[in-house]
Write a protein that holds these residues in place. Structure first.
Motif, short mmCIF file in Angstrom:
data_model
loop_
_atom_site.label_atom_id
_atom_site.label_comp_id
_atom_site.label_asym_id
_atom_site.label_seq_id
_atom_site.Cartn_x
_atom_site.Cartn_y
_atom_site.Cartn_z
N ASP A 64 0.93 -1.25 0.10
CA ASP A 64 0.04 0.00 0.17
C ASP A 64 1.01 1.22 0.05
N ALA A 65 0.34 2.31 0.11
CA ALA A 65 1.10 3.65 0.30
C ALA A 65 2.30 3.58 1.13
N ASP A 66 2.11 3.01 2.45
CA ASP A 66 3.26 3.26 3.38
C ASP A 66 3.99 1.92 3.61
N HIS A 67 3.39 0.84 3.23
CA HIS A 67 3.97 -0.49 3.98
C HIS A 67 4.74 -1.42 2.81
N LEU A 68 5.95 -1.96 2.90
CA LEU A 68 6.67 -2.89 2.21
C LEU A 68 5.59 -4.37 2.23
N ASN A 69 5.46 -4.91 1.16
CA ASN A 69 4.93 -6.10 0.81
C ASN A 69 6.16 -6.91 1.14
N PRO A 70 5.71 -8.33 1.09
CA PRO A 70 6.74 -9.50 1.45
C PRO A 70 7.87 -9.38 0.49
N GLU A 71 7.90 -9.32 -0.69
CA GLU A 71 9.01 -9.17 -1.58
C GLU A 71 9.88 -7.82 -1.18
N GLY A 72 9.27 -6.60 -1.08
CA GLY A 72 9.89 -5.28 -0.60
C GLY A 72 10.63 -5.68 0.82
N ALA A 73 10.13 -6.11 1.70
CA ALA A 73 10.37 -6.33 3.28
C ALA A 73 11.41 -7.34 3.08
N SER A 74 11.66 -8.28 2.35
CA SER A 74 12.80 -9.21 2.06
C SER A 74 14.03 -8.64 1.60
N ALA A 75 13.75 -7.75 0.77
CA ALA A 75 14.79 -6.94 0.05
C ALA A 75 15.45 -6.07 0.90
N PHE A 76 14.44 -5.19 1.71
CA PHE A 76 15.08 -4.28 2.68
C PHE A 76 15.87 -4.91 3.69
N CYS A 77 15.28 -6.20 4.24
CA CYS A 77 16.16 -6.86 5.38
C CYS A 77 17.33 -7.30 5.02
N GLN A 78 17.37 -7.62 3.74
CA GLN A 78 18.93 -8.14 3.11
C GLN A 78 19.79 -6.88 2.92
N PHE A 79 19.13 -5.74 2.61
CA PHE A 79 20.08 -4.70 2.55
C PHE A 79 20.42 -4.01 4.19
N MET A 80 19.68 -4.21 5.17
CA MET A 80 19.76 -3.96 6.64
C MET A 80 21.02 -5.11 6.93
N LYS A 81 20.97 -6.21 6.48
CA LYS A 81 21.90 -7.31 7.06
C LYS A 81 23.17 -6.97 6.70
N GLU A 82 23.24 -6.38 5.35
CA GLU A 82 24.80 -5.97 4.69
C GLU A 82 25.10 -4.95 5.32
N ARG A 83 24.31 -3.80 5.49
CA ARG A 83 24.62 -2.59 6.22
C ARG A 83 25.16 -2.58 7.54
N TYR A 84 24.56 -3.33 8.41
CA TYR A 84 24.81 -3.67 9.73
C TYR A 84 25.08 -5.19 9.97
N TYR A 85 26.23 -5.59 9.43
CA TYR A 85 26.67 -6.95 9.14
C TYR A 85 26.83 -7.43 10.75
N ASP A 86 27.62 -6.62 11.49
CA ASP A 86 27.78 -6.87 12.94
C ASP A 86 26.56 -6.97 13.65
N VAL A 87 25.51 -6.56 13.38
CA VAL A 87 24.44 -6.53 14.29
C VAL A 87 23.50 -7.84 13.93
N PHE A 88 22.99 -7.89 12.59
CA PHE A 88 22.30 -9.09 12.11
C PHE A 88 23.25 -10.16 11.53
N TYR A 89 24.18 -10.69 12.26
CA TYR A 89 24.85 -11.83 11.72
C TYR A 89 24.07 -13.04 12.06
#
Length: 327
Positions: free
Chosen positions: A302-327
């Motif tokens: 919808d206008a505000d919320h990531l769908n499952p595909e978008g959420a998965s892509a963003f989480c992968q990005f966060m894992k790479e950006r903060y590798y020492d947090v989400f290892y």
């Protein structure tokens, strides 16, 4: 004449009082039977924060964009999503405080609120207080802080203590509509299913599930970014609480869809950047990013919320950006 009036009043009390007591008892004991679907998420989180004693390495705070977009099972097996729809750092502070009273301190608190939730309250009264999530002690503290600020009228309704009491004692003028609507729907099964679903997902929940959205979000409808002093005060309280507990703090932004991001005004972007830079300057130990990420419309339910595909892509990005947090 006065004798007849007194008798009439007595009859009204005898007639109305039992009905009110039955209504209040029902509302108090069986909220899952009549509350709307979002209640189950608030109830599940309240139960987890107060009754569960898991040891989580990472705790996530935020609003519905964060609840939808940060997936613990993708990020890390030892993190938990404590975001809730319509909340600001005000609710986030009290959630974290209560969590720390019942759980070991996490190593990291990941915070993400939409820019509009730094501008003022959203659903404080219509969800948090309506759902009886906030403790009386915390509510009184918030009322005192807000009443002494220049934002009193934006945060507190007229006769706010009376309003709070109406919610606290389940008066029909606050809960009658919900009970009436529940008569023609099966809210209990829906709420039970949602409760179990969010529990299994470690606090995460999707909102929009469409295969794309080009609708406009809340920020894109604003002319300028004007932060709330009270919300900022509570964000600072989160930072201070984490600092006292030796918890690492990361502040990030959830993505916006292309449509919304491209029509943000220059004033909005500039003043949001100034706000974030000031937060970073005042809190050098906190990792603060104000980058307004833009993701394809296809990644939004919808206008505000990531769908499952978008959420998965963003989480992968966060894992790479903060590798020492989400290892």
């Amino acid at each position: 004449m006065w004798s007849q009036i007194r008798k009439l009043i007595a009859k009204l009390i005898i007639t109305v009082l039992p009905v009110y007591l039955c209504f209040t008892i029902f509302c108090t004991i069986f909220p899952m039977w009549y509350m709307d679907g979002e209640y189950a998420m608030y109830r599940q989180q309240k139960d987890y924060v107060t009754e569960n004693h898991d040891d989580n390495r990472v705790i996530i705070l935020g609003d519905s964009r964060t609840k939808a977009g940060m997936i613990p099972e993708v990020l890390s097996g030892d993190c938990y999503n404590l975001a809730l729809g319509g909340t600001t750092p005000i609710e986030g502070y009290y959630t974290l405080k209560e969590y720390l009273e019942n759980h070991p301190a996490p190593q990291c608190v990941f915070i993400s609120y939409a820019p509009m939730h730094y501008m003022g309250i959203d659903a404080l009264w219509t969800r948090n207080i309506y759902f009886h999530v906030m403790n009386d002690e915390d509510a009184v503290e918030l009322f005192q802080i807000a009443a002494s600020s220049q934002e009193k009228e934006q945060i507190l309704p007229e006769h706010y203590f009376i309003n709070y009491a109406m919610y606290r004692f389940y008066l029909p003028n606050k809960y009658g509509t919900a009970v009436k609507n529940a008569i023609s729907s099966d809210r209990l099964d829906v709420n039970r299913e949602k409760y179990d679903q969010v529990t299994l997902a470690r606090g995460q929940n999707y909102f929009g599930l469409a295969n794309g959205s080009s609708d406009v979000n809340g920020e894109a409808k604003e002319v300028d970014f004007i932060p709330s002093e009270t919300v900022t005060l509570y964000l600072q309280r989160i930072f201070d609480l984490c600092n006292e507990e030796g918890i690492r703090v990361i502040v990030e932004q959830m993505p916006m869809n292309e449509t919304s991001r491209l029509i943000l005004t220059e004033d909005f972007k500039t003043h949001f950047r100034v706000y974030i830079n000031k937060l970073a300057e005042d809190n050098p130990t906190v990792e603060i990013s104000g980058e307004l990420y833009m993701y394809p419309n296809a990644y939004f339910g919808d206008a505000d919320h990531l769908n499952p595909e978008g959420a998965s892509a963003f989480c992968q990005f966060m894992k790479e950006r903060y590798y020492d947090v989400f290892y």
